[in-house]
Design a protein around this motif. Structure first.
Motif, PDB file in Angstrom:
ATOM      1  N   TRP A   1      -4.474 -18.394   4.636  1.00 50.94           N
ATOM      2  CA  TRP A   1      -4.405 -17.459   3.498  1.00 50.94           C
ATOM      3  C   TRP A   1      -5.822 -17.107   3.093  1.00 50.94           C
ATOM      4  CZ3 TRP A   1      -4.053 -18.375  -2.345  1.00 50.94           C
ATOM      5  CH2 TRP A   1      -3.568 -17.229  -3.002  1.00 50.94           C
ATOM      6  N   ALA A   2      -6.168 -15.823   3.167  1.00 51.21           N
ATOM      7  CA  ALA A   2      -7.500 -15.380   2.753  1.00 51.21           C
ATOM      8  C   ALA A   2      -7.430 -14.986   1.279  1.00 51.21           C
ATOM      9  CB  ALA A   2      -7.949 -14.207   3.611  1.00 51.21           C
ATOM     10  N   TYR A   3      -7.890 -15.879   0.425  1.00 45.84           N
ATOM     11  CA  TYR A   3      -7.872 -15.584  -1.017  1.00 45.84           C
ATOM     12  C   TYR A   3      -9.155 -14.849  -1.375  1.00 45.84           C
ATOM     13  CZ  TYR A   3      -7.559 -16.080  -6.053  1.00 45.84           C
ATOM     14  OH  TYR A   3      -7.505 -15.804  -7.407  1.00 45.84           O
ATOM     15  N   LEU A   4      -9.037 -13.556  -1.642  1.00 47.24           N
ATOM     16  CA  LEU A   4     -10.214 -12.714  -1.913  1.00 47.24           C
ATOM     17  C   LEU A   4     -10.107 -12.107  -3.310  1.00 47.24           C
ATOM     18  CD1 LEU A   4     -10.618 -10.972   1.578  1.00 47.24           C
ATOM     19  CD2 LEU A   4     -11.745 -13.030   0.711  1.00 47.24           C
ATOM     20  N   ASP A   5      -9.674 -12.926  -4.277  1.00 42.29           N
ATOM     21  CA  ASP A   5      -9.521 -12.431  -5.649  1.00 42.29           C
ATOM     22  C   ASP A   5     -10.181 -13.368  -6.668  1.00 42.29           C
ATOM     23  OD1 ASP A   5      -8.765 -10.568  -7.513  1.00 42.29           O
ATOM     24  OD2 ASP A   5      -6.735 -11.353  -7.770  1.00 42.29           O
TER      25      ASP A   5
ATOM     26  N   ALA B   1      -9.677  -0.847  -4.381  1.00 42.79           N
ATOM     27  CA  ALA B   1      -9.322  -2.145  -3.802  1.00 42.79           C
ATOM     28  C   ALA B   1     -10.574  -3.004  -3.920  1.00 42.79           C
ATOM     29  CB  ALA B   1      -8.909  -1.973  -2.344  1.00 42.79           C
ATOM     30  N   ARG B   2     -10.379  -4.293  -4.222  1.00 40.38           N
ATOM     31  CA  ARG B   2     -11.559  -5.157  -4.431  1.00 40.38           C
ATOM     32  C   ARG B   2     -11.368  -6.490  -3.720  1.00 40.38           C
ATOM     33  NH1 ARG B   2     -12.471  -7.548 -10.331  1.00 40.38           N
ATOM     34  NH2 ARG B   2     -10.755  -8.873  -9.587  1.00 40.38           N
ATOM     35  N   ALA B   3     -12.350  -6.826  -2.898  1.00 43.26           N
ATOM     36  CA  ALA B   3     -12.393  -8.164  -2.294  1.00 43.26           C
ATOM     37  C   ALA B   3     -13.504  -8.933  -2.992  1.00 43.26           C
ATOM     38  CB  ALA B   3     -12.679  -8.068  -0.802  1.00 43.26           C
ATOM     39  N   SER B   4     -13.211 -10.157  -3.415  1.00 44.89           N
ATOM     40  CA  SER B   4     -14.251 -10.961  -4.067  1.00 44.89           C
ATOM     41  C   SER B   4     -14.186 -12.379  -3.526  1.00 44.89           C
ATOM     42  CB  SER B   4     -14.087 -10.922  -5.583  1.00 44.89           C
ATOM     43  OG  SER B   4     -12.795 -11.355  -5.958  1.00 44.89           O
ATOM     44  N   PHE B   5     -15.363 -13.002  -3.459  1.00 42.49           N
ATOM     45  CA  PHE B   5     -15.504 -14.253  -2.711  1.00 42.49           C
ATOM     46  C   PHE B   5     -15.787 -15.452  -3.596  1.00 42.49           C
ATOM     47  CE2 PHE B   5     -16.910 -10.785   0.125  1.00 42.49           C
ATOM     48  CZ  PHE B   5     -15.907 -10.905   1.070  1.00 42.49           C
TER      49      PHE B   5
ATOM     50  N   ASP C   1      -1.096   0.230  -2.193  1.00 44.97           N
ATOM     51  CA  ASP C   1      -0.513   0.137  -0.848  1.00 44.97           C
ATOM     52  C   ASP C   1      -1.425  -0.675   0.072  1.00 44.97           C
ATOM     53  OD1 ASP C   1       1.713   1.634  -1.575  1.00 44.97           O
ATOM     54  OD2 ASP C   1       0.703   3.540  -1.160  1.00 44.97           O
ATOM     55  N   VAL C   2      -2.723  -0.479  -0.095  1.00 47.09           N
ATOM     56  CA  VAL C   2      -3.679  -1.284   0.688  1.00 47.09           C
ATOM     57  C   VAL C   2      -3.435  -2.761   0.400  1.00 47.09           C
ATOM     58  CG1 VAL C   2      -6.122  -1.843   1.040  1.00 47.09           C
ATOM     59  CG2 VAL C   2      -5.436   0.549   0.702  1.00 47.09           C
ATOM     60  N   GLY C   3      -3.332  -3.083  -0.905  1.00 49.59           N
ATOM     61  CA  GLY C   3      -3.144  -4.480  -1.306  1.00 49.59           C
ATOM     62  C   GLY C   3      -1.846  -5.064  -0.780  1.00 49.59           C
ATOM     63  N   THR C   4      -0.775  -4.260  -0.794  1.00 55.67           N
ATOM     64  CA  THR C   4       0.531  -4.748  -0.339  1.00 55.67           C
ATOM     65  C   THR C   4       0.526  -5.019   1.165  1.00 55.67           C
ATOM     66  OG1 THR C   4       1.565  -3.472  -2.091  1.00 55.67           O
ATOM     67  CG2 THR C   4       3.016  -4.189  -0.322  1.00 55.67           C
ATOM     68  N   ILE C   5      -0.080  -4.114   1.915  1.00 54.81           N
ATOM     69  CA  ILE C   5      -0.119  -4.304   3.379  1.00 54.81           C
ATOM     70  C   ILE C   5      -1.020  -5.494   3.730  1.00 54.81           C
ATOM     71  CG2 ILE C   5      -0.803  -3.242   5.577  1.00 54.81           C
ATOM     72  CD1 ILE C   5       0.057  -0.533   4.257  1.00 54.81           C
ATOM     73  N   LEU C   6      -2.130  -5.626   3.021  1.00 53.37           N
ATOM     74  CA  LEU C   6      -3.002  -6.787   3.268  1.00 53.37           C
ATOM     75  C   LEU C   6      -2.266  -8.084   2.952  1.00 53.37           C
ATOM     76  CD1 LEU C   6      -6.444  -5.547   1.842  1.00 53.37           C
ATOM     77  CD2 LEU C   6      -5.845  -5.920   4.229  1.00 53.37           C
ATOM     78  N   ASP C   7      -1.455  -8.064   1.888  1.00 58.18           N
ATOM     79  CA  ASP C   7      -0.715  -9.276   1.504  1.00 58.18           C
ATOM     80  C   ASP C   7       0.247  -9.695   2.614  1.00 58.18           C
ATOM     81  OD1 ASP C   7       0.072 -11.353  -0.242  1.00 58.18           O
ATOM     82  OD2 ASP C   7       1.791 -10.185  -0.915  1.00 58.18           O
ATOM     83  N   GLU C   8       0.842  -8.699   3.281  1.00 56.65           N
ATOM     84  CA  GLU C   8       1.735  -9.018   4.406  1.00 56.65           C
ATOM     85  C   GLU C   8       0.987  -9.779   5.494  1.00 56.65           C
ATOM     86  OE1 GLU C   8       4.521  -5.061   3.657  1.00 56.65           O
ATOM     87  OE2 GLU C   8       3.326  -5.201   5.510  1.00 56.65           O
ATOM     88  N   GLY C   9      -0.334  -9.528   5.583  1.00 55.63           N
ATOM     89  CA  GLY C   9      -1.158 -10.258   6.555  1.00 55.63           C
ATOM     90  C   GLY C   9      -1.855 -11.459   5.936  1.00 55.63           C
TER      91      GLY C   9
ATOM     92  N   VAL D   1      -3.626 -11.746   3.193  1.00 52.60           N
ATOM     93  CA  VAL D   1      -4.943 -11.483   2.600  1.00 52.60           C
ATOM     94  C   VAL D   1      -4.701 -11.016   1.168  1.00 52.60           C
ATOM     95  CG1 VAL D   1      -7.038 -10.071   2.703  1.00 52.60           C
ATOM     96  CG2 VAL D   1      -5.937 -10.830   4.831  1.00 52.60           C
ATOM     97  N   ALA D   2      -5.230 -11.756   0.194  1.00 55.30           N
ATOM     98  CA  ALA D   2      -5.002 -11.434  -1.223  1.00 55.30           C
ATOM     99  C   ALA D   2      -6.233 -10.766  -1.811  1.00 55.30           C
ATOM    100  CB  ALA D   2      -4.679 -12.713  -2.002  1.00 55.30           C
ATOM    101  N   ILE D   3      -6.097  -9.462  -2.105  1.00 57.70           N
ATOM    102  CA  ILE D   3      -7.168  -8.750  -2.807  1.00 57.70           C
ATOM    103  C   ILE D   3      -6.611  -8.246  -4.126  1.00 57.70           C
ATOM    104  CG2 ILE D   3      -8.368  -7.992  -0.699  1.00 57.70           C
ATOM    105  CD1 ILE D   3      -7.013  -5.125  -1.711  1.00 57.70           C
TER     106      ILE D   3
END
Ligand code: PMP
Length: 394
Positions: A14-18, A366-370, A334-342, A344-346
């Motif tokens: 799980w890529a937590y990017l939030d 859309a925002r990715a944060s580390f 939509d970007v966030g929803t499709i990423l979540d299917e993979g 990846v949480a943004i």
């Protein structure tokens, strides 16, 4: 930096990017909270029994840690619910006492709503004027513009140290010099800076500094207001109740000295202990090391997204741990929803910064944060997810 194993709520893959919204919690923070409720729990400041005296020491040790983290003194830290409450406290207590109709304050176009609406509430009460500093093309607060805008009518400048949307880092020394040159105070919203950069309020020369515990790997419901001692000592109470008093009669009440004067009611005792564990955790890693780690992830992300020709990047290349972007023709949700299917949480949305969205000319980003638990594999998962977004939307 391989810290993933410290975070039990992040499953493998799980890529937590939030993290800019809220950070995951390392085991030492979870342990501190569990121990405080499960073994050592009691109230603070009032009990005559040993358990309460011990808890009071632990609560005050947390205050000392919260001060040390940003180079302040222990009597300059007020525990609050978070940055939002800290800014409201300054606006209502300091602003309500020192600002009057005709006075001006300077905010910037990229502020979080908490650093806008709190001042609008004060404006409605007092008749102060709010000015808005524009941004540079790469998304920094334009301090040349601030210098040109500031006048002796300005009593306060309130800026984000790091933007929660763009990751841009403010030149805080210069901001302090500009504010002080016209006799204004400087408030810094350090919500996104404290988890990502070494902060020293003395070296900066600011007057107020606020941050939230939950973005610093600590619990929700606890945060800090730091204010220079002479400023805090002169501020009236923000809320009334137990603990913040010296003596109460129906005719007249006298108040406790700062910072106790600002902590009405039973405080978030366990939250403070959890925050202490979080501060120890980031200090053991080192804020310089965290900053370098996140800067490398930002560079990897920006380089990869630049190669996807349908992606627009916002903010500067030297952003602190945060990258906002847009995919052409695809709504950020939509970007966030499709990423979540993979897995990846943004975050997708206006990020509580609607005036910034207006300036960027978009409804949302859309925002990715580390954070300390992320690595290159998370960036690669994000990029694979965005390639899938492009395939789905053609
Ligand atoms: N300022 C900034 C820059 C933030 O990122 C946030 C949280 N998103 C806040 C203020 C408000 O913090 P809190 O919700 O913890 O009070």
């Amino acid at each position: 930096m391989d810290r993933l194993a410290d975070f039990p709520a992040i499953p493998a893959g799980w890529a937590y990017l939030d993290t800019a919204a809220t950070a995951q919690k390392p085991q030492p923070v979870i342990d501190a909270i569990t121990r405080a409720y499960g073994e050592t729990y009691a109230t603070v400041h009032r009990g005559v029994y040993q358990r309460s005296a011990d808890m009071t020491l632990a609560y005050e040790a947390a205050r000392a840690a919260a001060a040390r983290l940003i180079g302040g003194q222990v009597n300059e830290i007020v525990f609050v619910r978070g940055a939002t409450e800290a800014i409201n406290l300054v606006a209502q207590s300091w602003g309500g006492t020192h600002l009057k109709a005709g006075d001006r304050i300077l905010l910037s176009q990229l502020e979080h709503h908490s650093n806008i609406v709190s001042w609008q509430l004060l404006r409605d009460r007092t008749g102060i004027e709010i000015d808005v500093c524009p941004l540079t093309p790469d998304g920094r607060i334009d301090l040349d513009a601030a210098e040109a805008m500031l006048t002796p009518a300005h009593k306060l400048v309130a800026f984000a140290h790091v933007s929660n949307v763009l990751g841009s880092i403010l030149d805080v020394r210069r901001a302090a010099d500009l504010a002080h040159a016209v006799g204004a105070k400087l408030l810094l919203d350090g919500c996104q800076a404290v988890p990502r950069l070494p902060v020293d309020v003395g070296a900066i020369g600011c007057d107020f500094y606020v941050y939230s515990g939950h973005k610093l790997y600590g619990p929700t419901g606890i945060g800090c207001l730091w204010a220079r001692a002479e400023i805090l000592d002169a501020m009236p109470p923000y809320q009334g109740g137990g603990s913040m008093i010296d003596k109460v009669t129906f005719e007249r009440t006298t108040y406790a000295p700062a910072p106790t004067r600002f902590e009405a009611g039973t405080p978030h005792i366990v939250g403070a202990l959890g925050l202490h564990a979080a501060i120890d955790y980031v200090e053991a890693i080192g804020l310089d090391a965290i900053h370098a780690h996140e800067a490398a992830l930002v560079t990897r992300t920006r380089d990869a997204l630049r190669d996807l020709n349908s992606v627009t990047l916002f903010g500067p290349d030297d952003a602190a741990g945060i990258v906002s972007f847009a995919v052409e023709g695809v709504h950020p949700h939509d970007v966030g929803t499709i990423l979540d299917e993979g897995h990846v949480a943004i975050r997708a949305g206006h990020h509580c910064a609607q005036p910034l969205m207006e300036a960027l000319g978009v409804p949302a980003t859309a925002r990715a944060s580390f954070g300390v638990y992320n690595g290159p594999a998370d960036v690669d998962a994000l990029v694979r997810g965005l390639e899938r977004v492009r395939r789905i939307f053609g």
